[in-house]
Design a protein around this motif. Structure first.
Motif, PDB file in Angstrom:
ATOM      1  N   SER A  37       0.822  -1.219   0.000  1.00 17.95           N
ATOM      2  CA  SER A  37       0.000   0.000   0.000  1.00 17.95           C
ATOM      3  C   SER A  37       0.850   1.261   0.000  1.00 17.95           C
ATOM      4  N   TYR A  38       2.078   1.189   0.583  1.00 21.61           N
ATOM      5  CA  TYR A  38       2.927   2.382   0.639  1.00 21.61           C
ATOM      6  C   TYR A  38       3.730   2.563  -0.647  1.00 21.61           C
ATOM      7  N   CYS A  39       3.514   1.676  -1.612  1.00 22.77           N
ATOM      8  CA  CYS A  39       4.313   1.704  -2.830  1.00 22.77           C
ATOM      9  C   CYS A  39       3.472   1.937  -4.081  1.00 22.77           C
ATOM     10  N   PHE A  77      20.652  -5.246  -7.772  1.00 26.18           N
ATOM     11  CA  PHE A  77      19.533  -5.353  -8.700  1.00 26.18           C
ATOM     12  C   PHE A  77      18.231  -5.263  -7.912  1.00 26.18           C
ATOM     13  N   THR A  78      17.299  -4.478  -8.458  1.00 21.52           N
ATOM     14  CA  THR A  78      16.052  -4.253  -7.752  1.00 21.52           C
ATOM     15  C   THR A  78      14.948  -4.007  -8.763  1.00 21.52           C
ATOM     16  N   GLY A  79      13.841  -3.398  -8.331  1.00 18.17           N
ATOM     17  CA  GLY A  79      12.739  -3.158  -9.252  1.00 18.17           C
ATOM     18  C   GLY A  79      11.770  -2.159  -8.626  1.00 18.17           C
ATOM     19  N   GLY A  80      10.513  -2.261  -8.952  1.00 17.57           N
ATOM     20  CA  GLY A  80       9.678  -3.403  -9.261  1.00 17.57           C
ATOM     21  C   GLY A  80      10.214  -4.692  -8.600  1.00 17.57           C
ATOM     22  N   GLU A  81       9.757  -5.790  -9.117  1.00 15.20           N
ATOM     23  CA  GLU A  81      10.190  -7.056  -8.524  1.00 15.20           C
ATOM     24  C   GLU A  81      11.191  -7.736  -9.460  1.00 15.20           C
ATOM     25  N   PRO A  82      12.467  -7.752  -9.087  1.00 13.74           N
ATOM     26  CA  PRO A  82      13.502  -8.259  -9.993  1.00 13.74           C
ATOM     27  C   PRO A  82      13.381  -9.746 -10.303  1.00 13.74           C
ATOM     28  N   LEU A 106      20.793  -8.218  -4.258  1.00 12.93           N
ATOM     29  CA  LEU A 106      19.449  -8.207  -4.834  1.00 12.93           C
ATOM     30  C   LEU A 106      18.467  -7.773  -3.746  1.00 12.93           C
ATOM     31  N   THR A 107      17.518  -6.914  -4.102  1.00 18.13           N
ATOM     32  CA  THR A 107      16.419  -6.584  -3.194  1.00 18.13           C
ATOM     33  C   THR A 107      15.143  -7.136  -3.804  1.00 18.13           C
ATOM     34  N   THR A 108      14.413  -7.932  -3.028  1.00 21.40           N
ATOM     35  CA  THR A 108      13.285  -8.671  -3.593  1.00 21.40           C
ATOM     36  C   THR A 108      12.170  -8.851  -2.574  1.00 21.40           C
ATOM     37  N   ASN A 109      10.962  -9.102  -3.093  1.00 18.39           N
ATOM     38  CA  ASN A 109       9.871  -9.458  -2.181  1.00 18.39           C
ATOM     39  C   ASN A 109       9.860 -10.958  -1.915  1.00 18.39           C
ATOM     40  N   ALA A 110      10.756 -11.701  -2.542  1.00 15.54           N
ATOM     41  CA  ALA A 110      10.998 -13.130  -2.269  1.00 15.54           C
ATOM     42  C   ALA A 110       9.946 -14.076  -2.829  1.00 15.54           C
ATOM     43  N   VAL A 130      15.400  -9.092   1.645  1.00 15.52           N
ATOM     44  CA  VAL A 130      14.015  -9.515   1.417  1.00 15.52           C
ATOM     45  C   VAL A 130      13.088  -8.556   2.165  1.00 15.52           C
ATOM     46  N   SER A 131      12.066  -8.099   1.498  1.00 16.48           N
ATOM     47  CA  SER A 131      11.127  -7.182   2.141  1.00 16.48           C
ATOM     48  C   SER A 131      10.018  -7.964   2.826  1.00 16.48           C
ATOM     49  N   LEU A 132       9.821  -7.688   4.099  1.00 10.27           N
ATOM     50  CA  LEU A 132       8.764  -8.352   4.873  1.00 10.27           C
ATOM     51  C   LEU A 132       8.314  -7.391   5.971  1.00 10.27           C
ATOM     52  N   ILE A 169      16.428  -8.447   6.159  1.00 11.09           N
ATOM     53  CA  ILE A 169      14.995  -8.195   5.968  1.00 11.09           C
ATOM     54  C   ILE A 169      14.766  -6.689   6.022  1.00 11.09           C
ATOM     55  N   ASN A 170      14.038  -6.169   5.037  1.00 10.77           N
ATOM     56  CA  ASN A 170      13.632  -4.760   5.040  1.00 10.77           C
ATOM     57  C   ASN A 170      12.189  -4.686   5.499  1.00 10.77           C
ATOM     58  N   ALA A 171      11.906  -3.816   6.450  1.00 10.85           N
ATOM     59  CA  ALA A 171      10.514  -3.647   6.901  1.00 10.85           C
ATOM     60  C   ALA A 171      10.158  -2.169   6.968  1.00 10.85           C
ATOM     61  N   VAL A 172       8.998  -1.838   6.438  1.00 13.49           N
ATOM     62  CA  VAL A 172       8.461  -0.484   6.542  1.00 13.49           C
ATOM     63  C   VAL A 172       7.296  -0.549   7.527  1.00 13.49           C
ATOM     64  N   LEU A 173       7.340   0.284   8.558  1.00 13.31           N
ATOM     65  CA  LEU A 173       6.234   0.296   9.529  1.00 13.31           C
ATOM     66  C   LEU A 173       5.252   1.409   9.175  1.00 13.31           C
ATOM     67  N   ILE A 199      12.863   0.648   7.504  1.00 15.55           N
ATOM     68  CA  ILE A 199      13.017   1.787   6.591  1.00 15.55           C
ATOM     69  C   ILE A 199      11.909   2.794   6.891  1.00 15.55           C
ATOM     70  N   GLU A 200      12.289   4.032   7.163  1.00 12.48           N
ATOM     71  CA  GLU A 200      11.248   5.061   7.322  1.00 12.48           C
ATOM     72  C   GLU A 200      10.522   5.227   5.992  1.00 12.48           C
ATOM     73  N   GLN A 201       9.205   5.339   6.097  1.00 13.38           N
ATOM     74  CA  GLN A 201       8.403   5.488   4.877  1.00 13.38           C
ATOM     75  C   GLN A 201       8.752   6.818   4.202  1.00 13.38           C
ATOM     76  N   MET A 202       8.971   6.762   2.910  1.00 16.34           N
ATOM     77  CA  MET A 202       9.392   7.956   2.165  1.00 16.34           C
ATOM     78  C   MET A 202       8.301   8.408   1.192  1.00 16.34           C
ATOM     79  N   PRO A 203       8.321   9.698   0.833  1.00 17.08           N
ATOM     80  CA  PRO A 203       7.324  10.207  -0.117  1.00 17.08           C
ATOM     81  C   PRO A 203       7.662   9.774  -1.543  1.00 17.08           C
ATOM     82  N   PRO A 333       7.396   6.838  -9.228  1.00 17.24           N
ATOM     83  CA  PRO A 333       7.368   6.269  -7.874  1.00 17.24           C
ATOM     84  C   PRO A 333       8.555   5.342  -7.657  1.00 17.24           C
ATOM     85  N   MET A 334       8.769   4.970  -6.405  1.00 20.63           N
ATOM     86  CA  MET A 334       9.874   4.088  -6.007  1.00 20.63           C
ATOM     87  C   MET A 334       9.937   2.828  -6.879  1.00 20.63           C
ATOM     88  N   SER A 335       8.786   2.226  -7.160  1.00 20.59           N
ATOM     89  CA  SER A 335       8.785   0.957  -7.893  1.00 20.59           C
ATOM     90  C   SER A 335       9.320   1.123  -9.310  1.00 20.59           C
TER      91      SER A 335
HETATM   92  N1  SAM Z   1       9.999  -5.446  -4.956  1.00 20.34           N
HETATM   93  C1  SAM Z   1      11.234  -5.489  -4.255  1.00 20.34           C
HETATM   94  C2  SAM Z   1      11.014  -5.416  -2.759  1.00 20.34           C
HETATM   95  O1  SAM Z   1       9.921  -5.067  -2.345  1.00 20.34           O
HETATM   96  O2  SAM Z   1      11.962  -5.687  -2.037  1.00 20.34           O
HETATM   97  C3  SAM Z   1      12.235  -4.451  -4.680  1.00 20.34           C
HETATM   98  C4  SAM Z   1      11.709  -3.075  -4.952  1.00 20.34           C
HETATM   99  S1  SAM Z   1      11.052  -2.215  -3.558  1.00 20.34           S
HETATM  100  C5  SAM Z   1      10.630  -0.675  -4.282  1.00 20.34           C
HETATM  101  C6  SAM Z   1      12.533  -1.926  -2.606  1.00 20.34           C
HETATM  102  C7  SAM Z   1      12.319  -1.525  -1.179  1.00 20.34           C
HETATM  103  O3  SAM Z   1      11.699  -0.264  -1.160  1.00 20.34           O
HETATM  104  C8  SAM Z   1      11.439  -2.463  -0.383  1.00 20.34           C
HETATM  105  O4  SAM Z   1      12.114  -2.863   0.782  1.00 20.34           O
HETATM  106  C9  SAM Z   1      10.236  -1.626  -0.041  1.00 20.34           C
HETATM  107  O5  SAM Z   1       9.714  -1.945   1.228  1.00 20.34           O
HETATM  108  C10 SAM Z   1      10.815  -0.240  -0.073  1.00 20.34           C
HETATM  109  N2  SAM Z   1       9.834   0.810  -0.326  1.00 20.34           N
HETATM  110  C11 SAM Z   1       8.914   0.890  -1.303  1.00 20.34           C
HETATM  111  N3  SAM Z   1       8.208   2.030  -1.209  1.00 20.34           N
HETATM  112  C12 SAM Z   1       8.696   2.699  -0.148  1.00 20.34           C
HETATM  113  C13 SAM Z   1       8.398   3.947   0.475  1.00 20.34           C
HETATM  114  N4  SAM Z   1       7.448   4.743   0.030  1.00 20.34           N
HETATM  115  N5  SAM Z   1       9.134   4.306   1.551  1.00 20.34           N
HETATM  116  C14 SAM Z   1      10.124   3.499   2.035  1.00 20.34           C
HETATM  117  N6  SAM Z   1      10.448   2.324   1.490  1.00 20.34           N
HETATM  118  C15 SAM Z   1       9.747   1.922   0.420  1.00 20.34           C
END
Ligand code: SAM
Ligand code: SF4
Length: 339
Positions: A37-39, A77-82, A106-110, A130-132, A169-173, A199-203, A333-335
């Motif tokens: 939802s934050y992406c 390597f990242t994405g979107g989902e790499p 690699l950064t991935t949603n796994a 891995v994002s969780l 593990i990357n986590a956004v609260l 990771i602090e949520q970013m704009p 956007p970030m993706s």
């Molecule tokens: N799909 C992959 C994933 O989720 O790991 C790689 C791309 S994703 C854009 C990379 C990282 O950015 C993830 O850890 C995700 O949680 C984080 N992310 C996405 N949107 C964000 C936002 N608005 N603020 C902070 N982190 C964000």
């Protein structure tokens, strides 16, 4: 246009503030199989058309130029989902064979990692993030809008078993959604031998729904963790790393916070970014990009491409400017940039 000096900086991506980019983030696709939802919004985004996306050969060539001519030492390597990129394993195999060999991450949603972890490791991948964001299946389904938490957990296990550790593990609260899980996420990471980073949520969301008022800050994250753990500053040199880290209960386990908003680290930034359609971005928050795909397809030499890349980085701003009254989110956007 002011050009970068052509002597000492020739083999480096230098900017006017003296920073040198040695870390390249490559987005391999803007598509994704989740909808965090934050992406991005539930319906997804207008994806790049296939002809606009760099081919595997083009990606490999640009990474080669960055490594051989521009001093890039790390490639993520990242994405979107790499993992959605069908040529990923081949791209990894070819870029990790470059000299000097870049550290490759690699950064991935796994999702799909359970199957791919071994081939990725065999192709030369060094480490993985891995994002969780939650351990609760219902919450995951609501937050990522897909019922895929079991795939993520299986992917984490497979990554560790394939030797891609330390798995991060990357986590956004998000306030009112999963901000009560800071402690349980760290307990999970400690128990399974993963290294957690908040990771602090970013704009950078496609919906432009970010607000400073609702964002969960570094201070709040640390306060929540302190209810269960003793955190002491990690004595290891931070360098250009975005995460500030702490030892958990005396170590050796560590936890990190990437406080891009409340404690920006732009002064030490060592990153350059390449989008899936071949645009260089000198910052996540940059409002302009430099096109490498067109010259690449029109026959530019390696040196000409390298020069365009140097010029792109030379114009990097001192900071992301989120606190400036006139701050505007980047158009992509970030993706689509590559997180
Ligand atoms: N799909 C992959 C994933 O989720 O790991 C790689 C791309 S994703 C854009 C990379 C990282 O950015 C993830 O850890 C995700 O949680 C984080 N992310 C996405 N949107 C964000 C936002 N608005 N603020 C902070 N982190 C964000
Ligand atoms: Fe996809 Fe990653 Fe964005 Fe989630 S954060 S929607 S997994 S690109």
């Amino acid at each position: 246009m002011i050009l970068p000096p052509r002597n000492a900086s020739e083999l480096r991506l230098l900017d006017t503030y003296g920073r040198v980019a040695t870390d390249l983030r490559v987005s391999l696709t803007d598509r994704c199989n989740l909808r965090c939802s934050y992406c991005m919004p539930p319906e997804g985004l207008p994806w790049l058309a296939t002809p606009a996306v760099l081919t595997d050969d083009e990606v490999v060539r640009l990474v080669r130029i960055a490594v051989e001519r521009l001093g890039i030492e790390e490639v993520r390597f990242t994405g979107g989902e790499p993992l959605l990129r069908s040529g990923l394993v081949d791209i990894l195999r070819r870029t990790t064979a470059l000299e000097p060999r870049p550290q490759t991450m690699l950064t991935t949603n796994a999702i799909g990692l359970a199957r791919l972890a071994e081939p990725l490791a065999a192709a030369g991948l060094d480490r993985i993030n891995v994002s969780l964001d939650t351990l609760d299946r219902t919450r995951f389904r609501e937050l990522a809008r897909r019922d895929r938490i079991t795939d993520v957990i299986a992917g984490l296990d497979a990554a560790r078993d394939a030797g891609l550790g330390p798995v991060k593990i990357n986590a956004v609260l998000l306030r009112g959604v999963n901000d009560d899980e800071a402690v349980s996420l760290l307990e999970f990471a400690v128990e399974h031998g993963y290294e957690l980073r908040f990771i602090e949520q970013m704009p950078l969301d496609a919906q432009h729904a970010w607000s400073r008022e609702t964002m969960v800050t570094r201070e709040e994250i640390l306060a929540r963790l302190a209810t269960r753990f003793t955190l002491t500053p990690d004595p290891t040199e931070r360098g250009g790393a975005p995460a500030e880290t702490w030892l958990v209960d005396g170590g050796p386990v560590r936890v990190g916070v990437i406080a891009s908003v409340t404690s920006a680290f732009c002064g030490a930034c060592d990153r350059t970014r390449l989008t899936a359609d071949g645009q260089v971005r000198n910052c996540l928050f940059a409002r302009s990009e430099s096109d490498l795909r067109t010259p690449l397809r029109e026959g530019a030499s390696d040196e000409e491409i390298a020069e365009l890349w140097r010029i792109a980085m030379w114009g990097k701003k001192p900071g992301h400017g989120i606190d400036d009254p006139g701050f505007l989110q980047p158009d992509r956007p970030m993706s689509a940039i590559g997180g």
